[in-house]
Design an enzyme around this catalytic site. Structure first.
Site, PDB file in Angstrom:
ATOM      1  N   GLY A   1       0.596  -5.099   0.559  1.00  0.00           N
ATOM      2  CA  GLY A   1      -0.457  -5.170  -0.459  1.00  0.00           C
ATOM      3  C   GLY A   1       0.041  -5.770  -1.762  1.00  0.00           C
TER       4      GLY A   1
ATOM      5  N   GLU B   1       3.726  -5.481   7.362  1.00  0.00           N
ATOM      6  CA  GLU B   1       2.857  -4.484   8.005  1.00  0.00           C
ATOM      7  C   GLU B   1       3.118  -4.370   9.502  1.00  0.00           C
ATOM      8  OE1 GLU B   1       1.855  -6.757   5.811  1.00  0.00           O
ATOM      9  OE2 GLU B   1       0.396  -5.888   4.414  1.00  0.00           O
TER      10      GLU B   1
ATOM     11  N   GLU C   1      -0.304  -9.339  -1.303  1.00  0.00           N
ATOM     12  CA  GLU C   1      -1.746  -9.636  -1.334  1.00  0.00           C
ATOM     13  C   GLU C   1      -2.280  -9.580  -2.773  1.00  0.00           C
ATOM     14  OE1 GLU C   1      -2.303  -6.663   1.696  1.00  0.00           O
ATOM     15  OE2 GLU C   1      -3.254  -8.127   3.024  1.00  0.00           O
TER      16      GLU C   1
ATOM     17  N   ALA D   1       0.857  -1.188   0.000  1.00  0.00           N
ATOM     18  CA  ALA D   1       0.000   0.000   0.000  1.00  0.00           C
ATOM     19  C   ALA D   1       0.887   1.229   0.000  1.00  0.00           C
ATOM     20  CB  ALA D   1      -0.885  -0.009   1.238  1.00  0.00           C
TER      21      ALA D   1
HETATM   22  N1  CO8 Z   1       4.478   3.408  -0.003  1.00  0.00           N
HETATM   23  C1  CO8 Z   1       4.835   4.647  -0.410  1.00  0.00           C
HETATM   24  N2  CO8 Z   1       6.062   4.932  -0.919  1.00  0.00           N
HETATM   25  C2  CO8 Z   1       6.936   3.907  -1.031  1.00  0.00           C
HETATM   26  C3  CO8 Z   1       6.621   2.586  -0.628  1.00  0.00           C
HETATM   27  C4  CO8 Z   1       5.316   2.364  -0.097  1.00  0.00           C
HETATM   28  N3  CO8 Z   1       4.904   1.145   0.272  1.00  0.00           N
HETATM   29  N4  CO8 Z   1       7.701   1.809  -0.842  1.00  0.00           N
HETATM   30  C5  CO8 Z   1       8.645   2.598  -1.355  1.00  0.00           C
HETATM   31  N5  CO8 Z   1       8.198   3.878  -1.467  1.00  0.00           N
HETATM   32  C6  CO8 Z   1       8.905   5.050  -1.960  1.00  0.00           C
HETATM   33  C7  CO8 Z   1       9.949   5.515  -0.958  1.00  0.00           C
HETATM   34  O1  CO8 Z   1       9.389   6.310   0.039  1.00  0.00           O
HETATM   35  C8  CO8 Z   1      10.880   6.291  -1.864  1.00  0.00           C
HETATM   36  O2  CO8 Z   1      10.309   7.533  -2.151  1.00  0.00           O
HETATM   37  P1  CO8 Z   1      11.239   8.886  -2.176  1.00  0.00           P
HETATM   38  O3  CO8 Z   1      12.177   8.664  -3.336  1.00  0.00           O
HETATM   39  O4  CO8 Z   1      10.263   9.983  -2.396  1.00  0.00           O
HETATM   40  O5  CO8 Z   1      11.939   8.921  -0.864  1.00  0.00           O
HETATM   41  C9  CO8 Z   1      10.860   5.466  -3.168  1.00  0.00           C
HETATM   42  O6  CO8 Z   1       9.641   4.700  -3.124  1.00  0.00           O
HETATM   43  C10 CO8 Z   1      12.007   4.523  -3.273  1.00  0.00           C
HETATM   44  O7  CO8 Z   1      12.031   3.712  -2.094  1.00  0.00           O
HETATM   45  P2  CO8 Z   1      13.386   3.104  -1.508  1.00  0.00           P
HETATM   46  O8  CO8 Z   1      14.471   4.114  -1.585  1.00  0.00           O
HETATM   47  O9  CO8 Z   1      13.060   2.527  -0.184  1.00  0.00           O
HETATM   48  O10 CO8 Z   1      13.656   1.968  -2.610  1.00  0.00           O
HETATM   49  P3  CO8 Z   1      14.578   0.684  -2.478  1.00  0.00           P
HETATM   50  O11 CO8 Z   1      14.687   0.161  -3.861  1.00  0.00           O
HETATM   51  O12 CO8 Z   1      15.845   0.982  -1.727  1.00  0.00           O
HETATM   52  O13 CO8 Z   1      13.750  -0.369  -1.564  1.00  0.00           O
HETATM   53  C11 CO8 Z   1      11.748  -1.565  -0.942  1.00  0.00           C
HETATM   54  C12 CO8 Z   1      12.603  -0.991  -2.095  1.00  0.00           C
HETATM   55  C13 CO8 Z   1      12.499  -2.718  -0.254  1.00  0.00           C
HETATM   56  C14 CO8 Z   1      10.460  -2.076  -1.561  1.00  0.00           C
HETATM   57  C15 CO8 Z   1      11.475  -0.465   0.102  1.00  0.00           C
HETATM   58  O14 CO8 Z   1      11.019   0.711  -0.572  1.00  0.00           O
HETATM   59  C16 CO8 Z   1      10.440  -0.822   1.143  1.00  0.00           C
HETATM   60  O15 CO8 Z   1      10.747  -1.530   2.083  1.00  0.00           O
HETATM   61  N6  CO8 Z   1       9.198  -0.295   1.006  1.00  0.00           N
HETATM   62  C17 CO8 Z   1       8.139  -0.462   1.983  1.00  0.00           C
HETATM   63  C18 CO8 Z   1       7.668  -1.891   2.034  1.00  0.00           C
HETATM   64  C19 CO8 Z   1       6.540  -2.063   3.008  1.00  0.00           C
HETATM   65  O16 CO8 Z   1       6.686  -1.850   4.200  1.00  0.00           O
HETATM   66  N7  CO8 Z   1       5.381  -2.461   2.494  1.00  0.00           N
HETATM   67  C20 CO8 Z   1       4.203  -2.702   3.272  1.00  0.00           C
HETATM   68  C21 CO8 Z   1       3.317  -1.564   3.128  1.00  0.00           C
HETATM   69  S1  CO8 Z   1       2.002  -1.665   4.278  1.00  0.00           S
HETATM   70  C22 CO8 Z   1       0.737  -2.306   3.411  1.00  0.00           C
HETATM   71  O17 CO8 Z   1       0.858  -2.730   2.276  1.00  0.00           O
HETATM   72  C23 CO8 Z   1      -0.572  -2.348   4.101  1.00  0.00           C
HETATM   73  C24 CO8 Z   1      -1.175  -1.111   4.603  1.00  0.00           C
HETATM   74  C25 CO8 Z   1      -0.277   0.107   4.849  1.00  0.00           C
HETATM   75  C26 CO8 Z   1      -0.920   1.168   5.696  1.00  0.00           C
HETATM   76  C27 CO8 Z   1       0.063   2.177   6.249  1.00  0.00           C
HETATM   77  C28 CO8 Z   1      -0.555   3.086   7.290  1.00  0.00           C
HETATM   78  C29 CO8 Z   1       0.473   3.822   8.140  1.00  0.00           C
END
Ligand code: CO8
Length: 259
Positions: free
Chosen positions: A110, A133, A113, A67
């Protein structure tokens, strides 16, 4: 097809359409707009008799990072209560034609999912699947506690959801989350080839087979067997069944018309 912002939608090729998640700068984070576009295009495809299967894929390093945390962070209790996302997910889950995912890199939250909404999953050997999450103080909200357990079993689902640790492509295959692991550069072509094979099959039978298989999540064995029998009986009324059997007898390739 209409132009979209967060996804790329291919032309129809041999009865197959490809949907590519296209927010590379946000690692394909599933903001509302992206989910709305996926559910919208799937609804459109569901009504289009010239499309028999769909491939969904992401980028080379990230399928989808979950997400959109930035979008969701703005939501308070009332905001989450009235979030349109569950409606988008429901519409994706109701897509009646085969949906095949080609996954490279991260499929998280997500994103994982979304993978579980696909009927068949082909993973590049660089794929990683996770439900992180818990690290955000929340839990999966689009099937990650339900479909994941039904797919990989209790122990692995608990491990993934409670620890937030990822599993790799080979583990995902062992646990039934994906059906095949390929080289990363082959995952999409393999998924597309498989989709084309399925697109040549009799569409009504494919649709009923998918419905019966998915029903096994919902019902008892007895009810599922009854539904299967009804679908099996229904197919006796189709022209494609006659064509399939005639073609076998006449030692030729069948030509299915979806009737
Ligand atoms: N949402 C929004 N922005 C994101 C997300 C995300 N899930 N993942 C990455 N981005 C953005 C980063 O903020 C960054 O933006 P900016 O350049 O503006 O700073 C850009 O994408 C690049 O990200 P990274 O530098 O982290 O990229 P990497 O290639 O180094 O890493 C990863 C890739 C491993 C995928 C890493 O980005 C990561 O761990 N992302 C988050 C993963 C995560 O925790 N996913 C679960 C999300 S939660 C969910 O799906 C359910 C509900 C969420 C509700 C939240 C309520 C608080």
């Amino acid at each position: 097809m209409l132009p979209y912002k967060d996804i790329l939608v291919s032309e129809i090729d041999a009865g197959v359409v490809t949907i590519r998640l296209n927010r590379p700068d946000a690692r394909n984070a599933l903001r509302n707009r992206l989910l709305q576009e996926i559910s919208g295009v799937l609804e459109q495809i569901a009504r289009d008799d010239s499309v028999n299967a769909v491939v969904i894929t992401g980028g080379e390093q990230v399928f989808a990072a979950g997400a959109d945390i930035k979008e969701m962070a703005a939501l308070d209790f009332i905001g989450v209560m009235s979030d349109p996302r569950p409606g988008y997910w429901r519409r994706i889950a109701q897509f009646p034609k085969p949906l095949i995912a080609a996954v490279n890199g991260f499929a998280l939250g997500g994103g994982c999912e979304l993978v579980m909404h696909a009927d068949i999953v082909i993973a590049g050997d660089n794929a990683q699947f996770g439900q992180p999450e818990i690290n955000l103080g929340i839990i999966p909200g689009a099937g990650g506690t339900q479909r994941l357990l039904r797919t990989v079993g209790k122990s692995m689902a608990m491990q993934m959801v409670l620890s937030g640790e990822f599993i790799n492509a080979e583990q995902a295959r062992t646990f039934g989350l994906v059906s095949e692991v390929t080289l990363p550069e082959m995952s999409y072509s393999r998924a597309l080839a498989l989709a084309k094979v399925i697109a040549e099959k009799p569409p009504v039978a494919v649709r009923l087979a998918k419905e019966c298989l998915l029903n096994s999540y919902e019902t008892t064995l007895d009810t599922g067997l009854k539904l299967e029998r009804k679908a099996f009986t229904l197919l006796a009324a189709t022209e494609d069944r006659n064509e399939g059997i005639s073609a076998f007898m006449e030692k030729r390739r069948p030509i299915f018309k979806g009737q």
